[in-house]
Scaffold this motif. Structure first.
Motif, PDB file in Angstrom:
ATOM      1  N   THR A  84      -7.645  -3.428   9.900  1.00 45.50           N
ATOM      2  CA  THR A  84      -7.871  -4.472  10.906  1.00 45.50           C
ATOM      3  C   THR A  84      -6.883  -5.609  10.747  1.00 45.50           C
ATOM      4  O   THR A  84      -6.310  -6.107  11.731  1.00 45.50           O
ATOM      5  CB  THR A  84      -9.311  -5.007  10.791  1.00 45.50           C
TER       6      THR A  84
ATOM      7  N   THR B 177     -11.976  -0.554  13.989  1.00 44.94           N
ATOM      8  CA  THR B 177     -11.774  -0.471  12.538  1.00 44.94           C
ATOM      9  C   THR B 177     -12.630  -1.487  11.794  1.00 44.94           C
ATOM     10  O   THR B 177     -13.105  -1.215  10.684  1.00 44.94           O
ATOM     11  CB  THR B 177     -10.297  -0.689  12.191  1.00 44.94           C
ATOM     12  N   LEU B 178     -12.849  -2.663  12.406  1.00 45.10           N
ATOM     13  CA  LEU B 178     -13.712  -3.652  11.763  1.00 45.10           C
ATOM     14  C   LEU B 178     -15.166  -3.181  11.753  1.00 45.10           C
ATOM     15  O   LEU B 178     -15.889  -3.372  10.767  1.00 45.10           O
ATOM     16  CB  LEU B 178     -13.588  -4.994  12.479  1.00 45.10           C
TER      17      LEU B 178
ATOM     18  N   SER C 241      -8.614  -2.617  16.687  1.00 47.96           N
ATOM     19  CA  SER C 241      -9.007  -3.435  15.538  1.00 47.96           C
ATOM     20  C   SER C 241     -10.511  -3.706  15.538  1.00 47.96           C
ATOM     21  O   SER C 241     -11.128  -3.809  14.469  1.00 47.96           O
ATOM     22  CB  SER C 241      -8.236  -4.756  15.549  1.00 47.96           C
TER      23      SER C 241
END
Length: 288
Positions: free
Chosen positions: A191, A168-169, A165
């Protein structure tokens, strides 16, 4: 000073009009705290006060945060306001660091200092037969036997989820900086989804701990520190996911630009902080 004059001039500091929301927030916290105390003491009105406090707090957040968003989108914030926001978010995250440091400190004290001391010398004679200073332990009293939570399994999967995550952020952030709105939306959505999966797996882990491992909050010092640390972290993941969801809605509304997007950055800082705390939790609580 003309309060609208700081629209794009960095030398002016925007001063908002007096707001009703601080007193609304104070009333919400009073209802929340009093209701929780009364509810725990079996007073019938406590439950309703507690939920009324939550509803009032949500109303305050929507109103106050919405006002800040409208002021930001109206171009009223210059460089000085942006700097004050960054300092404020930095100090807020520092306070959260100290919050978790207190619980990590309690775990360190119990595991490294208190439990070994209780099992040494004449202290052992005051406790039940067979007590040793080995960790994990329920502490200096005969609790029901339990199985400690293993690191490999759901905790390891959740670690991979949170690390992913963070990637992805960052992917979403780069999309914002480069004006790629599709990348920004996709990164934020993934995320948030990963955060929801993390919470679902943690809820399953708690059910498994209670039903199969007999690991409960009252399972002595190990049970209390395990649930306090992981539970508060789960609460912070929930808050972070809500913040990122608001950022996603704002993105769909056309907010943020490569030059002005501190709201997104603040949520990203918070999420990365949550990631780092989990890494420490995984090593200290689950692995060691």
């Amino acid at each position: 000073m003309n309060r609208a004059s700081g629209m794009h001039a960095g030398d002016h500091y925007f001063v908002p009009e007096p707001s009703k929301y601080p007193i609304v927030g104070s009333v919400a916290l009073l209802l929340f705290g009093s209701g929780a105390a009364l509810w725990l003491n079996a007073v019938p009105a406590g439950r309703w006060m507690f939920f009324l406090g939550i509803a009032t707090l949500i109303f305050m957040m929507f109103g106050w945060f919405g006002q800040v968003v409208r002021e930001s989108q109206g171009g009223r914030y210059g460089r000085r306001v942006d700097k004050s926001f960054r300092w404020s978010m930095g100090w807020f995250i520092f306070s959260e660091v100290m919050f978790f440091a207190a619980f990590f400190g309690a775990l360190f004290y119990a595991r490294v200092l208190s439990v070994p001391w209780l099992s040494s010398g004449d202290n052992a004679a005051l406790l039940w037969n067979g007590f040793s200073g080995a960790w994990p332990t329920a502490g200096p009293y005969a609790a029901d036997p339990f199985t400690p939570m293993a690191a490999w399994g759901i905790p390891a999967i959740n670690t991979l989820i949170l690390l992913t995550s963070g990637v992805t952020l960052t992917f979403a952030h780069y999309g914002l900086l480069n004006g790629k709105r599709g990348q920004l939306k996709l990164g934020l959505a993934v995320t948030i989804l990963l955060g929801a999966i993390f919470l679902a797996l943690q809820a399953y882990e708690y059910i498994h701990a209670y039903e199969a491992l007999n690991l409960r909050l009252e399972s002595g010092i190990y049970g209390s520190t395990f649930y306090l640390l992981t539970g508060f972290h789960g609460m912070h993941v929930t808050v972070g996911a809500i913040m990122l969801t608001v950022m996603l809605f704002r993105t769909f509304a056309g907010h943020f630009s490569p030059e002005h997007h501190f709201g997104f950055e603040a949520a990203a800082w918070y999420w990365h902080f949550v990631d780092v705390v989990w890494l420490l939790l995984f090593v200290v609580v689950y692995w060691l």
